[in-house]
Write an enzyme that holds these catalytic residues in place. Structure first.
Site, PDB file in Angstrom:
ATOM      1  N   ASN A   1      44.979  44.369  32.034  1.00 32.70           N
ATOM      2  CA  ASN A   1      45.103  43.856  30.666  1.00 32.70           C
ATOM      3  C   ASN A   1      46.080  44.777  29.929  1.00 32.70           C
ATOM      4  OD1 ASN A   1      43.594  46.090  29.377  1.00 32.70           O
ATOM      5  ND2 ASN A   1      41.879  45.211  30.513  1.00 32.70           N
TER       6      ASN A   1
ATOM      7  N   VAL B   1      39.688  42.538  39.685  1.00 31.66           N
ATOM      8  CA  VAL B   1      40.603  43.306  40.523  1.00 31.66           C
ATOM      9  C   VAL B   1      40.870  44.679  39.886  1.00 31.66           C
ATOM     10  CG1 VAL B   1      42.946  43.412  41.460  1.00 31.66           C
ATOM     11  CG2 VAL B   1      41.797  41.228  41.309  1.00 31.66           C
ATOM     12  N   ASP B   2      41.049  44.683  38.582  1.00 30.55           N
ATOM     13  CA  ASP B   2      41.356  45.906  37.837  1.00 30.55           C
ATOM     14  C   ASP B   2      40.259  46.960  38.071  1.00 30.55           C
ATOM     15  OD1 ASP B   2      42.801  47.431  36.082  1.00 30.55           O
ATOM     16  OD2 ASP B   2      42.155  46.369  34.275  1.00 30.55           O
TER      17      ASP B   2
ATOM     18  N   ASP C   1      39.492  41.658  50.177  1.00 34.26           N
ATOM     19  CA  ASP C   1      39.529  42.591  49.055  1.00 34.26           C
ATOM     20  C   ASP C   1      40.902  43.273  49.014  1.00 34.26           C
ATOM     21  OD1 ASP C   1      39.225  44.687  47.300  1.00 34.26           O
ATOM     22  OD2 ASP C   1      37.441  45.516  48.272  1.00 34.26           O
ATOM     23  N   ILE C   2      41.587  43.134  47.911  1.00 32.41           N
ATOM     24  CA  ILE C   2      42.958  43.656  47.821  1.00 32.41           C
ATOM     25  C   ILE C   2      43.002  45.181  47.897  1.00 32.41           C
ATOM     26  CG2 ILE C   2      43.149  43.852  45.296  1.00 32.41           C
ATOM     27  CD1 ILE C   2      45.935  42.431  45.639  1.00 32.41           C
TER      28      ILE C   2
ATOM     29  N   TYR D   1      40.509  35.674  33.075  1.00 31.62           N
ATOM     30  CA  TYR D   1      41.448  34.999  32.182  1.00 31.62           C
ATOM     31  C   TYR D   1      41.447  33.478  32.328  1.00 31.62           C
ATOM     32  CZ  TYR D   1      43.406  39.398  30.376  1.00 31.62           C
ATOM     33  OH  TYR D   1      43.596  40.606  29.742  1.00 31.62           O
TER      34      TYR D   1
ATOM     35  N   SER E   1      45.338  36.117  36.695  1.00 33.38           N
ATOM     36  CA  SER E   1      44.804  35.245  35.624  1.00 33.38           C
ATOM     37  C   SER E   1      43.712  34.267  36.079  1.00 33.38           C
ATOM     38  CB  SER E   1      45.899  34.443  34.899  1.00 33.38           C
ATOM     39  OG  SER E   1      46.712  35.288  34.120  1.00 33.38           O
TER      40      SER E   1
HETATM   41  N1  AR6 Z   1      40.468  41.601  45.696  1.00 35.31           N
HETATM   42  C1  AR6 Z   1      41.142  40.436  45.577  1.00 35.31           C
HETATM   43  N2  AR6 Z   1      40.882  39.541  44.611  1.00 35.31           N
HETATM   44  C2  AR6 Z   1      39.890  39.839  43.732  1.00 35.31           C
HETATM   45  C3  AR6 Z   1      39.155  41.043  43.774  1.00 35.31           C
HETATM   46  C4  AR6 Z   1      39.474  41.952  44.810  1.00 35.31           C
HETATM   47  N3  AR6 Z   1      38.837  43.119  44.965  1.00 35.31           N
HETATM   48  N4  AR6 Z   1      38.255  41.040  42.742  1.00 35.31           N
HETATM   49  C5  AR6 Z   1      38.436  39.875  42.079  1.00 35.31           C
HETATM   50  N5  AR6 Z   1      39.412  39.142  42.665  1.00 35.31           N
HETATM   51  P1  AR6 Z   1      40.503  38.968  37.600  1.00 35.31           P
HETATM   52  P2  AR6 Z   1      42.441  38.064  35.552  1.00 35.31           P
HETATM   53  C6  AR6 Z   1      39.969  37.822  42.290  1.00 35.31           C
HETATM   54  O1  AR6 Z   1      39.378  38.638  36.713  1.00 35.31           O
HETATM   55  O2  AR6 Z   1      41.880  36.695  35.574  1.00 35.31           O
HETATM   56  C7  AR6 Z   1      39.949  42.385  34.108  1.00 35.31           C
HETATM   57  O3  AR6 Z   1      38.808  42.766  33.410  1.00 35.31           O
HETATM   58  C8  AR6 Z   1      39.180  36.957  41.347  1.00 35.31           C
HETATM   59  O4  AR6 Z   1      38.196  36.233  42.079  1.00 35.31           O
HETATM   60  O5  AR6 Z   1      40.465  40.256  38.337  1.00 35.31           O
HETATM   61  O6  AR6 Z   1      43.931  38.239  35.562  1.00 35.31           O
HETATM   62  C9  AR6 Z   1      41.214  43.015  33.557  1.00 35.31           C
HETATM   63  O7  AR6 Z   1      40.982  44.297  33.038  1.00 35.31           O
HETATM   64  C10 AR6 Z   1      40.260  36.055  40.782  1.00 35.31           C
HETATM   65  O8  AR6 Z   1      40.561  34.988  41.684  1.00 35.31           O
HETATM   66  O9  AR6 Z   1      41.923  38.990  36.777  1.00 35.31           O
HETATM   67  C11 AR6 Z   1      41.626  42.037  32.506  1.00 35.31           C
HETATM   68  O10 AR6 Z   1      40.955  42.292  31.291  1.00 35.31           O
HETATM   69  C12 AR6 Z   1      41.492  36.962  40.720  1.00 35.31           C
HETATM   70  O11 AR6 Z   1      41.184  38.059  41.574  1.00 35.31           O
HETATM   71  C13 AR6 Z   1      41.190  40.703  33.041  1.00 35.31           C
HETATM   72  O12 AR6 Z   1      40.124  40.985  33.938  1.00 35.31           O
HETATM   73  C14 AR6 Z   1      41.852  37.484  39.350  1.00 35.31           C
HETATM   74  O13 AR6 Z   1      40.664  37.756  38.613  1.00 35.31           O
HETATM   75  C15 AR6 Z   1      42.287  40.033  33.861  1.00 35.31           C
HETATM   76  O14 AR6 Z   1      41.842  38.773  34.278  1.00 35.31           O
END
Ligand code: AR6
Length: 178
Positions: free
Chosen positions: A26, A35-36, A12-13, A128, A124
């Site tokens: 976003n 992550v956000d 977890d980051i 995304y 992404s």
């Molecule tokens: N720590 C590390 N990696 C994670 C964590 C975490 N806590 N949670 C998820 N991931 P995403 P995007 C991974 O969807 O595709 C949001 O709603 C996840 O499994 O977080 O760039 C924003 O507000 C994946 O491999 O980001 C934007 O609207 C990676 O992190 C949109 O999602 C990225 O997944 C951005 O989408």
């Protein structure tokens, strides 16, 4: 100048102790899922307040795809959050340059802050929709092409074995064992 040292971490980051944590945000910069959501939950209201301030001042139309901006990290074990916006994956159009730009802009912002260590998620590769092998290849290639100033330690913090394995493959291809 050499490239930063790159390491892979499974987990977890929001738990990682680094100078700068990169958020896969976003354009609105007001939070979301993935992550956000995790960064805003653990960072607390200070992070959202800083994002709102940016929207009210320098970024009234939001943060364009491929760019990056820093805020406080609030209660996270980091000094700053660097918010970047990766592109939504498209099968009709190659948006790889925008994904590479998100990494490059984040590194440039981290250098401006004189950060030494930076943690990236797989930008992404979640909501995304970017295929993980391609996301890993662009991420690793872009970071290894970076000529490090202050940023000498980059960690990719991957959520899940599949993402970790994809980054391992990408790193092995770029840095063949000597
Ligand atoms: N720590 C590390 N990696 C994670 C964590 C975490 N806590 N949670 C998820 N991931 P995403 P995007 C991974 O969807 O595709 C949001 O709603 C996840 O499994 O977080 O760039 C924003 O507000 C994946 O491999 O980001 C934007 O609207 C990676 O992190 C949109 O999602 C990225 O997944 C951005 O989408």
């Amino acid at each position: 100048m050499p490239a930063p040292r790159v390491r892979l971490v499974l987990g977890d980051i929001t738990a990682v102790e680094v100078d700068a944590v990169v958020n896969a945000a976003n354009s609105r910069l007001l939070g979301g899922g993935g992550v956000d959501g995790a960064i805003h939950r653990r960072g607390g209201p200070e992070v959202l307040a800083a994002c709102r301030e940016l929207r009210a001042t320098t970024l009234p139309d939001g943060l364009p795809t491929g760019q990056a901006v820093a805020t406080t990290a609030g209660r996270l074990p980091a000094r700053w959050v660097v918010h970047t916006v990766g592109p939504v994956h498209s099968r009709r159009e190659d948006r790889s340059h925008l994904l590479a730009a998100a990494y490059r802009s984040s590194l440039a912002v981290a250098e401006e802050l004189a950060a030494r260590s930076v943690a990236f998620p797989a930008v992404s590769a979640g909501v995304y929709g970017w295929p993980i092998d391609s996301a890993a290849d662009i991420a690793v290639g872009t970071v290894l092409a970076h000529r490090a100033g202050t940023v000498v330690d980059v960690r990719f913090v991957l959520f899940g074995e599949a993402a970790y394995a994809a980054f391992e493959r990408a790193l092995a291809e770029r840095l063949p064992a000597t």
